[in-house]
Design a protein around this motif. Structure first.
Motif, short mmCIF file in Angstrom:
data_model
loop_
_atom_site.label_atom_id
_atom_site.label_comp_id
_atom_site.label_asym_id
_atom_site.label_seq_id
_atom_site.Cartn_x
_atom_site.Cartn_y
_atom_site.Cartn_z
N TYR A 35 0.83 -1.21 0.00
CA TYR A 35 0.00 0.00 0.00
C TYR A 35 0.87 1.26 0.00
N TYR A 36 1.95 1.24 0.77
CA TYR A 36 2.92 2.35 0.80
C TYR A 36 3.42 2.62 -0.62
N ASN A 37 3.78 1.56 -1.33
CA ASN A 37 4.29 1.70 -2.69
C ASN A 37 3.22 2.19 -3.66
N ASP A 41 3.69 5.46 -5.85
CA ASP A 41 3.52 5.41 -7.30
C ASP A 41 2.50 6.44 -7.78
N ARG A 42 1.41 6.61 -7.00
CA ARG A 42 0.40 7.60 -7.37
C ARG A 42 0.99 9.01 -7.33
N MET A 43 1.77 9.32 -6.30
CA MET A 43 2.40 10.64 -6.22
C MET A 43 3.35 10.87 -7.40
N GLU A 44 4.12 9.85 -7.74
CA GLU A 44 5.03 9.98 -8.88
C GLU A 44 4.27 10.22 -10.18
N ALA A 45 3.17 9.52 -10.38
CA ALA A 45 2.37 9.70 -11.59
C ALA A 45 1.76 11.10 -11.64
N ALA A 48 4.43 13.60 -12.55
CA ALA A 48 4.84 13.47 -13.95
C ALA A 48 3.72 13.81 -14.93
N ASP A 49 2.57 14.26 -14.41
CA ASP A 49 1.40 14.55 -15.25
C ASP A 49 0.87 13.33 -15.98
N GLN A 50 1.14 12.14 -15.46
CA GLN A 50 0.56 10.93 -16.04
C GLN A 50 -0.88 10.76 -15.57
N LEU A 51 -1.21 11.36 -14.44
CA LEU A 51 -2.56 11.38 -13.89
C LEU A 51 -2.87 12.82 -13.49
N THR A 52 -4.15 13.14 -13.44
CA THR A 52 -4.55 14.46 -12.96
C THR A 52 -5.44 14.28 -11.74
N GLY A 53 -5.48 15.32 -10.93
CA GLY A 53 -6.35 15.29 -9.76
C GLY A 53 -7.62 16.06 -10.03
N LEU A 54 -8.57 15.90 -9.13
CA LEU A 54 -9.81 16.65 -9.19
C LEU A 54 -9.70 17.87 -8.28
N PRO A 55 -10.26 19.01 -8.69
CA PRO A 55 -10.21 20.19 -7.83
C PRO A 55 -10.95 19.95 -6.52
N VAL A 56 -10.44 20.52 -5.45
CA VAL A 56 -11.08 20.44 -4.14
C VAL A 56 -11.94 21.68 -3.97
N ILE A 67 -6.65 6.98 -3.78
CA ILE A 67 -5.81 5.79 -3.89
C ILE A 67 -6.22 4.84 -2.77
N GLY A 68 -6.77 3.71 -3.14
CA GLY A 68 -7.26 2.76 -2.14
C GLY A 68 -8.35 3.41 -1.30
#
Length: 97
Positions: A35-37, A41-45, A48-56, A67-68
């Motif tokens: 789970y730590y990994n 991995d999510r933070m790295e993505a 790197a702009d491989q994923l985007t977040g949703l506005p809060v 994530i999980g």
């Protein structure tokens, strides 16, 4: 592709340690490591702009990514992904962010 560093705020570090401790106590060290990994991995993505977040809502320039069972709250600038908190999805965001 962005090449940002990842900066983890002190409260987010505490959150991540708490997630680790809880996972080890309730499941196993292997599950905690997995789970730590996944979180790393999510933070790295995101960095790197491989994923985007949703506005809060109500928090300018703040984004979230599920994530999980947890949500990573972060900000982006040209050089860094700044992780503000890593909260369980059931936690009150208004009180904890």
């Amino acid at each position: 592709m962005a090449n940002r560093t990842i900066e983890i705020a002190p409260l987010a570090r505490e959150d991540w340690r708490g997630i680790w401790d809880y996972s080890v106590e309730n499941w196993s060290a292997d599950t905690a490591a997995d789970y730590y990994n996944q979180i790393a991995d999510r933070m790295e993505a995101l960095a790197a702009d491989q994923l985007t977040g949703l506005p809060v809502y109500g928090r300018p320039r703040t984004y979230k990514s599920l994530i999980g069972s947890h949500v990573i709250y972060f900000r982006l600038n040209t050089n860094a992904l700044i992780v503000l908190r890593i909260l369980h999805q059931a936690m009150d965001v208004g009180k904890n962010l």
